[in-house]
Design an enzyme around this catalytic site. Structure first.
Site, mmCIF file in Angstrom:
data_model
loop_
_atom_site.group_PDB
_atom_site.id
_atom_site.type_symbol
_atom_site.label_atom_id
_atom_site.label_comp_id
_atom_site.label_asym_id
_atom_site.label_seq_id
_atom_site.Cartn_x
_atom_site.Cartn_y
_atom_site.Cartn_z
ATOM 1 N N ASP A 316 36.476 32.324 43.260
ATOM 2 C CA ASP A 316 36.112 32.322 41.843
ATOM 3 C C ASP A 316 34.923 33.231 41.650
ATOM 4 O O ASP A 316 34.010 33.260 42.469
ATOM 5 C CB ASP A 316 35.738 30.895 41.420
ATOM 6 C CG ASP A 316 36.960 30.123 40.999
ATOM 7 O OD1 ASP A 316 37.878 30.746 40.449
ATOM 8 O OD2 ASP A 316 36.990 28.899 41.230
ATOM 9 N N ARG A 391 34.667 29.651 19.121
ATOM 10 C CA ARG A 391 34.164 30.512 20.177
ATOM 11 C C ARG A 391 32.893 31.255 19.760
ATOM 12 O O ARG A 391 32.709 32.419 20.044
ATOM 13 C CB ARG A 391 35.245 31.499 20.651
ATOM 14 C CG ARG A 391 36.396 30.755 21.340
ATOM 15 C CD ARG A 391 37.254 31.665 22.130
ATOM 16 N NE ARG A 391 37.956 32.577 21.239
ATOM 17 C CZ ARG A 391 38.155 33.858 21.503
ATOM 18 N NH1 ARG A 391 37.714 34.387 22.597
ATOM 19 N NH2 ARG A 391 38.799 34.628 20.646
ATOM 20 N N LYS A 404 26.553 34.022 16.942
ATOM 21 C CA LYS A 404 26.762 34.932 18.057
ATOM 22 C C LYS A 404 28.005 34.460 18.825
ATOM 23 O O LYS A 404 28.277 33.247 18.893
ATOM 24 C CB LYS A 404 25.535 34.990 18.979
ATOM 25 C CG LYS A 404 25.250 33.718 19.774
ATOM 26 C CD LYS A 404 24.080 33.950 20.708
ATOM 27 C CE LYS A 404 24.068 32.989 21.896
ATOM 28 N NZ LYS A 404 23.896 31.583 21.549
ATOM 29 N N ASP A 527 37.055 23.352 42.114
ATOM 30 C CA ASP A 527 36.396 22.083 41.850
ATOM 31 C C ASP A 527 37.003 21.343 40.661
ATOM 32 O O ASP A 527 36.886 20.142 40.562
ATOM 33 C CB ASP A 527 34.885 22.279 41.667
ATOM 34 C CG ASP A 527 34.566 23.298 40.589
ATOM 35 O OD1 ASP A 527 35.524 23.813 39.964
ATOM 36 O OD2 ASP A 527 33.381 23.575 40.388
ATOM 37 N N ASP A 531 42.275 23.215 38.909
ATOM 38 C CA ASP A 531 42.435 23.945 40.166
ATOM 39 C C ASP A 531 43.397 23.221 41.112
ATOM 40 O O ASP A 531 43.859 23.801 42.097
ATOM 41 C CB ASP A 531 41.088 24.068 40.910
ATOM 42 C CG ASP A 531 40.169 25.067 40.243
ATOM 43 O OD1 ASP A 531 40.682 26.024 39.647
ATOM 44 O OD2 ASP A 531 38.942 24.880 40.322
#
Lengths: 691, 593
Positions: A316, A391, A404, A527, A531
């Site tokens: 990663d 977002r 932002k 983790d 995954d």
């Protein structure tokens, strides 16, 4: 009681030594011996010569009583030394298992009738808990069993497992919900759903792993054992048939006496690969032990061995290749906007943003434009947190709406309000992305103010590690959610071989499968729960201890330090394991040449005295020659225990060079060493008047 | 050694290596089913055979089916040869009217020829009718060679096979009937035809005449002092059998003294060609292997390993023989090499062949499991005899039998790769295929079986009255032991040459050696096929910097080391009691004089 103290333990720690001495006697049980075909032959040989010794004591000896006794004694030593090697390797694990066991004390648990705060609490013993039960754990309590936090947030002392004294945060939901039995809640409370039954907890598995109790032979060890067994049979044939050959020779030559069973047993034990046979299981256990010292718990020896074979390493980006946080390094205003205004707006939008990126923006604004941090509450501002939908984040105050966020999110925000997204900003955004950095666009209402340059910081020294891996023949692939441009730039900076941009759990899984179809072995770390499928698919999967229960179960090893870079160390340990086996096998076989030179002339001295010309070591008498070979054969096991436990040194150079070096050291060395050793022992025997 | 001797050695090696590539490439085309120049002649024959026998040449076999077909085919051959010998008295082409061969000798010979050993307990010209020689011996010379080549091709296919997904799920290693047929029609028959014609041109006999009685050029007297003026010259279809006997590493002579007989080996040219034919196909197969696994360096590596060992062993033996026998010196025998004589230990060697061409043949015939001879191995110096013994005891993998040598060598390569792989810290792989427990199990059986048959066989031989009865040389004591050891070494490795001095046509030796030949052949062939099948199902791991290269000088040294070490460690005790002690005794006598 931490694992870190364990690291300091020297190879020959006194308590471990004592325990190993006792264990090596206990291991004489035939049930134990039969598991190792090579040493079992020695074991049977020892019994046989002991029988011959007793026969000699009764006056019926086939050879001088003292000689048979000495051979028999040293054969027993050979067996004991091999047991001792195994016991030494186990000893370190056992010492650690003991300390882990202390963490598994019987804990009183507060069982809940239903999973909500204030529900009825029933005090029970932890051992009665079953999967699915709910318990309340409050400050000062031990967590009774492995589980998942379903409610609450607490700081937990996990040093019993990880050796790390700093407490960690565990909270319901998300990737930090897994809790481990035996750890202690320091503050606040958690409601935990138990996820394992007694005897199956992480701690239990850890204990059995470090203790080596359920150690199963790994595939490679099995293959090697087959070869060793085959060689043992060949040598058995070569020695057993010597008796008829000898009888024929005596009859035909009309002189001498046939070779004795004692000498044949001595020859057999010297020839069969006892050095590797005696140290084989110690090497395997020591490999696991080195993992433990690296603070990695492997769920099987198979996984450690596979680590040595890894062809592709998936890493990663965040946390492994780059520091977890990106840092703001520049403000790039849009046309007609003063850079100070951009910095000011950016700082305002970040004041309540507790992410490392947010903080770095505040710091940059302060450093470059002397804009002091302000208290957002005094300004009467309203913080707008980041959400996955919008977002972006920002503040509302004085009628201003500063935001932002990612370029496309801000572009939509601005154009929704009738503004336009300037082409120069778009160009700046692209440029930043190309450099491998992250652009963050700042807008005030419909007006686009400019771009913040957020840079990914590649970890120091990581490029060198990757170069090392390349020399080892391992390809590195960086996994990132970034767009391909950014990913390519960071990949180039970090020196990885390849990257997977805009990765999702599905694309990760697909990449692993593709590599595996091509015949490659894939290792990865992970983790998060998402995954888990990829971890389950990978051949070597290291889960972070801070990760979720799902990730830990999908992986075949857990890193207690939660340091993804450690996968590289794991690969080295895996390689060392195989190399040590190979080196000692070569050494063991190469030794045989000298032993033949010692024993053959001695064994047939009475029939063909002329064979004494082959006694090139000039050993004193036939008996001292045979005894010296047997003693050398036993002592070499002890001499090589440190090597077996520590492992052959691994250097990241090409396979051909490693082979050449090891052939020279263990092949040629193994050819020469016994000539010197046997001669030396013979001289000592002569000096002690034992020849 | 004379300059002439060196030149002959060098010429041999140069021609052998030069031919390996063209023949190897041709054989690769044959096994890949590609078009060759022989298609117009052999193609129709091939298709006719498939049609008549109902074979579907497209059908892939897994290793078990392949092995079963092979075993059944060889069993059929064994029975046929046995029956031919037993019934030859009633069958045609028997001008001498030779009667049925004894059951134990028939069994021994049948096993011997189907297993590509060609150990001969009998004397050809006084035992076998022309029909038996042609239908029995010669046919088996072809098909036992083809069997060995089929096995190695199956193993090569396993080594390079893509995962079974690509082949529709069958972990196929080829089709035994196709491999057998194509080997015979495209490779063995054409080569044998050419060689046979050249041999006939040199004076090797090829006819169906009855034996000829002729006047001796120099009359002599027999043991009782009676005058002897006539001799009987054996006849027969020899050239056709000798060609394949050499090419197919068979070695079973048409006549009792094998290629020391002028009717089997007439001129220096015939001697050179026969010697070349011993190693020709085994050497070329290495190139075929490289070609088929698409990495010719792999083939050259194996061929280099073989050539180096062969050259060194040959030079040791040439040196020992050229050095002569100290026992001859007091007899006034001149053993120095000169323009007029080759010097050295000429006992048991043809004057026309001299030391170099005798020893080169002997060394070639023992590294390859050929077994034909042009000199008598029993008469070699102890060290010379040791070289021949040890050449065989390396497991017939230095060139070895056609096919069987290469699959034996590949088994050793797998073991070398395994140990080397461990030493570089990676699960061993050969040509990208992972070597795991199953392969190690089969490879272990492959190297275990030979010592088992040789050592246990020899032990029984020197312990039982049946074995002891026909050991004719008991002084010096080690020599008799060497003879028994050699017999079982030869049988257990399917070599077929003999040390002589041992009466082998007895119930004991016929049976014991027959069993040794069977075990030595099939207990290695079947594990080799099992490895082929297992490897065929495995993915190919792409090579990277972490992969151990198997074509480098380092690996060649490693491979030679493994072969030598296994041989040395297994046989040193036995060799010590045979040739070594004999040599030391001989040196002792020399020193005493």
């Amino acid at each position: 009681m931490t694992i870190h103290t364990h690291k300091a333990r020297s190879l020959f720690d006194l308590p471990i030594l004592k325990r190993a001495l006792i264990d090596s006697l206990k291991k004489l049980k035939p049930r134990n011996q039969v598991r190792n075909p090579v040493m079992f032959v020695v074991f049977v040989g020892s019994i046989l010569t002991t029988g011959l010794f007793i026969q000699a004591l009764l006056g019926q000896g086939e050879a001088p009583t003292g000689f048979i006794g000495a051979v028999s004694l040293w054969l027993w030593f050979t067996v004991l030394f091999a047991n001792f090697a195994e016991a030494m390797a186990e000893g370190r694990g056992k010492a650690q298992a003991d300390s882990l066991r202390k963490a598994r004390r019987d804990i009183h648990a507060k069982k809940l009738a239903e999973p909500r705060p204030g529900a009825k609490v029933e005090p029970v013993s932890a051992s009665t808990l079953r999967k699915g039960d709910m318990v309340l754990v409050e400050a000062g309590d031990f967590i009774p069993m492995d589980g998942e936090a379903v409610e609450g947030v607490a700081s937990v002392d996990e040093s019993a497992i990880t050796g790390e004294s700093a407490p960690v945060i565990r909270e319901s939901g998300g990737d930090r919900s897994a809790v481990t039995g035996g750890t202690r809640v320091l503050s606040d409370w958690l409601i935990v759903r138990i996820t394992s039954n007694p005897g199956e907890t992480f701690l239990d598995r850890m204990i059995s792993m470090v203790e080596g109790a359920k150690r199963q032979k790994t595939p490679n060890e099995i293959a090697l054992n087959i070869l060793l067994a085959a060689m043992t049979i060949i040598f058995l044939l070569a020695t057993v048939t010597l008796l008829p050959f000898s009888i024929y020779s005596v009859n035909a030559a009309g002189q001498g006496t046939p070779v004795t069973v004692t000498v044949l047993v001595a020859l057999l034990v010297c020839l069969i690969p006892t050095t590797i046979g005696g140290l084989l299981s110690a090497i395997g256990i020591a490999g696991m032990d080195r993992m433990i010292q690296a603070n990695v718990i492997a769920m099987s020896g198979r996984a450690v061995e596979a680590a040595g074979d890894v062809d592709v390493l998936l890493l990663d980006k965040t946390g492994t290749i780059t520091l977890g946080n990106r840092q703001a390094t520049a403000f790039l205003p849009a046309d007609g906007v003063r850079v100070e205004d951009l910095a000011d707006a950016a700082q305002l939008a970040s004041l309540s943003d507790e992410t490392p990126e947010g903080r770095s923006i505040v710091v940059l604004a302060k450093e470059q434009y002397n804009l002091r941090g302000r208290d957002i509450h005094l300004l009467g501002a309203n913080f707008v947190p980041f959400t996955a939908q919008t977002r972006m984040s920002g503040v509302n105050f004085d009628g201003r709406q500063i935001r932002k966020g990612a370029a496309d999110a801000i572009e939509k925000y601005v154009s929704d309000r009738g503004g336009i997204f300037p082409a120069t900003v778009r160009a700046a955004v692209d440029n930043i992305a190309k450099e491998g950095a992250t652009p963050l666009v700042v807008a005030d209402g419909q007006k686009t103010l400019g771009v913040i340059h957020l840079k990914d910081i590649v970890k120091g020294g990581i490029k060198e590690r990757f170069a090392e891996l390349r020399r080892m023949g391992i390809k590195t692939v960086m996994i990132t959610g970034d767009n391909p441009l950014t990913a390519a730039a960071i990949a180039a900076e970090a020196g990885v071989d390849d990257f997977l941009a805009q990765a999702t759990p599905e694309t990760k899984l697909k990449l692993i499968r593709e590599q595996q179809t091509g015949g490659r072995l894939v290792a990865m770390t992970g983790d998060g729960t998402n995954d888990a499928p990829a971890l389950a698919q990978a051949d070597v999967a290291m889960a972070m201890n801070t990760g979720t229960q799902a990730a830990k179960e999908a992986g075949n090893m857990v890193d207690l330090d939660s340091n993804p870079t450690k996968l590289i160390e794991v690969v080295e340990i895996g390689k060392q394991l195989l190399m040590t086996r190979g080196a000692l096998t070569t050494f063991s076989i190469a030794n045989d040449v000298a032993k033949y030179f010692a024993i053959i002339p001695a064994a047939f001295a009475t029939t063909y005295p002329v064979l004494n010309k082959l006694n090139i070591m000039g050993l004193a008498t036939p008996q001292s020659a045979i005894l010296s070979a047997v003693i050398f054969n036993a002592l070499i096991i002890v001499a090589l225990i440190p090597l077996a436990l520590r492992g052959v040194r691994y250097r990241p150079v090409g396979a051909a060079q490693v082979l050449r070096d090891n052939l020279l050291i263990y092949g040629l060395g193994g050819l020469i060493a016994p000539f010197l050793g046997i001669k030396l022992i013979d001289m000592i025997l002569v000096a002690l008047k034992l020849s | 050694m004379t300059l002439n001797g060196w030149l002959q050695l060098i010429l041999y090696f140069v021609v052998l290596i030069a031919l390996a590539k063209p023949l190897g490439a041709f054989m690769a085309r044959v096994y890949e089913g590609q078009s060759t120049r022989l298609d117009r002649i052999s193609g129709p024959l091939e298709r006719l055979i498939y049609r008549l026998s109902g074979v579907n040449p497209q059908a892939e076999m897994n290793w078990k089916t392949y092995a079963l077909a092979l075993l059944l085919f060889n069993l059929f051959g064994l029975i046929a040869v046995y029956l031919l010998q037993r019934l030859q008295g009633a069958l045609p082409l028997n001008p001498q009217g030779l009667g049925a061969v004894s059951p134990d000798s028939s069994f021994n010979t049948a096993v011997s020829f189907t297993s590509n050993t060609n150990w001969q307990g009998y004397a050809g010209e006084t035992t076998m009718s022309y029909l038996t020689q042609m239908l029995g011996m010669t046919v088996q010379n072809f098909v036992s060679a083809a069997t060995g080549m089929a096995i190695v091709v199956a193993l090569i296919r396993g080594l390079r096979a893509a995962p079974p997904l690509a082949t529709g799920g069958i972990e196929g290693v080829g089709n035994f009937w196709v491999d057998l047929t194509r080997t015979t029609l495209y490779i063995l028959l054409p080569l044998a035809l050419i060689l046979a014609v050249v041999l006939v041109s040199q004076g090797v006999v090829q006819n169906f005449n009855s034996y000829q009685t002729v006047l001796l050029l120099q009359a002599t007297v027999d043991g009782n002092g009676n005058a002897v003026t006539q001799q009987v010259l054996p006849m027969g279809p020899a050239a056709s059998q000798i060609a394949i006997k050499q090419l197919g590493t068979n070695g079973g002579g048409f006549f009792n003294v094998n290629s020391a007989h002028p009717f089997e080996n007439a001129t220096p040219l015939s001697n050179f060609l026969e010697m070349l034919s011993i190693l020709l196909i085994p050497a070329a197969l290495c190139y075929t292997f490289g070609k088929m696994v698409k990495d010719t360096r792999q083939g050259w590596a194996l061929l280099t390993a073989m050539t180096v060992v062969f050259a060194v062993m040959t030079l040791i033996a040439v040196g020992a023989e050229q050095n002569g026998n100290p026992a001859f010196t007091p007899m006034g025998v001149d053993q120095t090499a000169s323009e007029l004589q080759s010097g050295g230990n000429m006992e048991g060697k043809e004057v026309r062949n001299g030391i170099v061409n005798s020893v080169l043949w002997a060394s070639a015939t023992t590294v390859a499991s050929n077994g034909s001879v042009n000199s008598m191995h029993d008469s070699y110096t102890p060290i010379g005899g040791f070289v021949l013994l040890f050449n065989i005891q390396m497991g017939e993998v230095i060139f070895g039998g056609v096919g069987s040598g290469l699959y034996g060598m590949l088994i050793f390569a797998i073991i070398a790769v395994f140990i080397a792989g461990l030493m570089v810290g990676r699960t061993p792989e050969y040509l990208g295929k992972k070597i795991e427990a199953f392969e190690m199990k089969m490879a272990s059986i492959g190297i275990l079986v030979m010592p088992l048959t040789v050592l246990v066989g020899t032990a029984i031989g020197v312990l039982t009255t049946g074995g002891l009865a026909t050991i004719y040389n008991t002084t010096p004591a080690p020599h008799g032991f060497s003879e028994v050891l050699y017999a079982f070494t030869s049988a257990g490795n399917n070599n077929g040459s003999a040390f002589a001095g041992l009466g082998a046509n007895t119930l004991f030796y016929n049976t014991a050696l027959g069993v040794a030949m069977l075990i030595g052949r099939y207990w290695i062939a079947i594990p080799a096929l099992a490895i082929a099948g297992s490897l065929a199902g495995k993915k190919i791991v792409p090579a990277g910097p972490g992969t151990l290269p198997t074509h480098t000088p380092l690996f060649i040294v490693m491979l030679i080391g493994v072969v030598l070490l296994v041989g040395v460690l297994t046989f040193i005790p036995a060799l010590a009691l045979g040739p070594f002690v004999e040599q030391l005794m001989m040196m002792g006598q020399q020193a005493g004089q």
